[in-house]
Design a protein around this motif. Sequence first.
Motif, mmCIF file in Angstrom:
data_model
loop_
_atom_site.group_PDB
_atom_site.id
_atom_site.type_symbol
_atom_site.label_atom_id
_atom_site.label_comp_id
_atom_site.label_asym_id
_atom_site.label_seq_id
_atom_site.Cartn_x
_atom_site.Cartn_y
_atom_site.Cartn_z
ATOM 1 N N ALA A 121 -4.862 6.355 0.018
ATOM 2 C CA ALA A 121 -4.116 5.093 0.142
ATOM 3 C C ALA A 121 -4.405 4.297 -1.124
ATOM 4 N N ILE A 122 -3.332 3.774 -1.725
ATOM 5 C CA ILE A 122 -3.451 3.085 -3.011
ATOM 6 C C ILE A 122 -3.008 1.632 -2.842
ATOM 7 N N ASP A 123 -3.811 0.743 -3.407
ATOM 8 C CA ASP A 123 -3.424 -0.671 -3.436
ATOM 9 C C ASP A 123 -3.789 -1.208 -4.816
ATOM 10 N N ASN A 124 -2.852 -1.849 -5.476
ATOM 11 C CA ASN A 124 -3.094 -2.348 -6.843
ATOM 12 C C ASN A 124 -3.701 -1.274 -7.743
ATOM 13 N N ASP A 125 -3.136 -0.103 -7.707
ATOM 14 C CA ASP A 125 -3.574 1.044 -8.527
ATOM 15 C C ASP A 125 -4.981 1.557 -8.201
ATOM 16 N N ARG A 128 -5.508 -1.977 8.856
ATOM 17 C CA ARG A 128 -4.588 -0.892 9.218
ATOM 18 C C ARG A 128 -4.494 0.206 8.163
ATOM 19 N N VAL A 129 -5.352 0.205 7.175
ATOM 20 C CA VAL A 129 -5.304 1.282 6.172
ATOM 21 C C VAL A 129 -5.647 2.609 6.842
ATOM 22 N N GLY A 130 -6.735 2.607 7.641
ATOM 23 C CA GLY A 130 -7.148 3.829 8.334
ATOM 24 C C GLY A 130 -6.039 4.351 9.239
ATOM 25 N N SER A 131 -5.453 3.465 10.037
ATOM 26 C CA SER A 131 -4.384 3.887 10.953
ATOM 27 C C SER A 131 -3.210 4.480 10.178
ATOM 28 N N THR A 132 -2.847 3.829 9.081
ATOM 29 C CA THR A 132 -1.658 4.260 8.332
ATOM 30 C C THR A 132 -1.867 5.634 7.700
ATOM 31 N N ILE A 133 -3.042 5.840 7.129
ATOM 32 C CA ILE A 133 -3.260 7.121 6.428
ATOM 33 C C ILE A 133 -3.422 8.256 7.448
ATOM 34 N N VAL A 134 -4.058 7.976 8.586
ATOM 35 C CA VAL A 134 -4.189 9.013 9.622
ATOM 36 C C VAL A 134 -2.813 9.380 10.165
ATOM 37 N N MET A 162 0.841 -1.202 0.000
ATOM 38 C CA MET A 162 0.000 0.000 0.000
ATOM 39 C C MET A 162 0.874 1.251 0.000
ATOM 40 N N GLN A 163 0.446 2.242 -0.772
ATOM 41 C CA GLN A 163 1.167 3.517 -0.797
ATOM 42 C C GLN A 163 0.232 4.632 -0.362
ATOM 43 N N ILE A 164 0.804 5.680 0.201
ATOM 44 C CA ILE A 164 0.022 6.878 0.522
ATOM 45 C C ILE A 164 0.578 8.004 -0.339
ATOM 46 N N ARG A 165 -0.311 8.723 -0.998
ATOM 47 C CA ARG A 165 0.136 9.896 -1.757
ATOM 48 C C ARG A 165 -0.897 11.001 -1.612
ATOM 49 N N GLU A 166 -0.483 12.235 -2.018
ATOM 50 C CA GLU A 166 -1.440 13.340 -1.995
ATOM 51 C C GLU A 166 -2.501 13.113 -3.055
ATOM 52 N N GLY A 190 -8.418 4.125 0.428
ATOM 53 C CA GLY A 190 -8.604 4.927 1.636
ATOM 54 C C GLY A 190 -8.374 6.392 1.318
ATOM 55 N N HIS A 191 -8.987 7.248 2.129
ATOM 56 C CA HIS A 191 -8.820 8.695 1.919
ATOM 57 C C HIS A 191 -9.005 9.421 3.241
ATOM 58 N N THR A 192 -8.274 10.509 3.408
ATOM 59 C CA THR A 192 -8.563 11.442 4.493
ATOM 60 C C THR A 192 -8.090 12.835 4.100
ATOM 61 N N SER A 193 -8.585 13.831 4.831
ATOM 62 C CA SER A 193 -8.145 15.215 4.606
ATOM 63 C C SER A 193 -7.900 15.898 5.941
ATOM 64 N N PHE A 194 -6.987 16.840 5.899
ATOM 65 C CA PHE A 194 -6.696 17.704 7.043
ATOM 66 C C PHE A 194 -6.819 19.141 6.533
#
Length: 175
Positions: free
Chosen positions: A51-55, A92-98, A1-5, A59-63
């Motif tokens: 959060a990206i998995d297999n393209d 753990r997607v939610g935890s990771t992106i937060v 999994m990757q996190i990007r803007e 997951g998503h969040t904003s601040f």
Amino acid sequence: MQIREANIKDSEAIKNLYLQAFDNLEAELVSDFAVNLLHEKSTINIISLVAIDNDAIIGHTSFSPVFLDSTNENFGYILAPLAVLPTHQKNRVGSTIVKHGLDTIGSLGAFIVFVYGNPQYYYRFGFKTDLAQNFTPPYTLQYPQGWQAMKLNSTAFPDGGKFQCVNSLNDPKLW
Ligand SMILES: CC(C)(COP(=O)(O)OP(=O)(O)OC[C@H]1O[C@@H](n2cnc3c(N)ncnc32)[C@H](O)[C@@H]1OP(=O)(O)O)[C@@H](O)C(=O)NCCC(=O)NCCS
């Protein structure tokens, strides 16, 4: 999994994510809110992460920044919204992106971050209801027990006060 803007090209995938993650009553409201944040320009940048998995976006969040009413000073952020695709929850997607988002706003010098949600989920990141009590959001809270805050560093900051949010949050239905 990757996190990007996130960017505007992600709008449709983000909308679909929220339509799946929330129940019918809230889904349209929260999905529109997530997409509105992507398009909003604020004096202090809004941070949206996917959060990206297999393209695919899973997951998503904003601040988004908050501003003290008295001085218009930006002193922190609010975490909203947050969702993980139902097929990928409890991984753990939610935890990771937060945590990624908290690190990002911490490195930008924010003092405090707010969240309005289930304390049984957010306590694990360090959010506390008592810290939030002296800070008054722009609308009356329908669920005051969900109003929480967390210090991001030891810098002294105002003990409380009324504050304003970005335009996308200026809808009483979101509070
Ligand atoms: C809430 C949500 C973002 C959590 O994402 P997730 O990727 O499933 O969460 P994680 O896997 O990182 O969970 C971390 C921990 O929180 C717990 N948890 C997950 N969802 C929870 C919830 N809704 N309430 C309380 N605890 C929850 C997990 O069991 C896990 O506990 P553990 O550390 O003891 O194992 C996701 O379930 C979701 O999108 N829900 C629907 C939308 C929503 O409610 N968003 C707003 C959150 S208030």
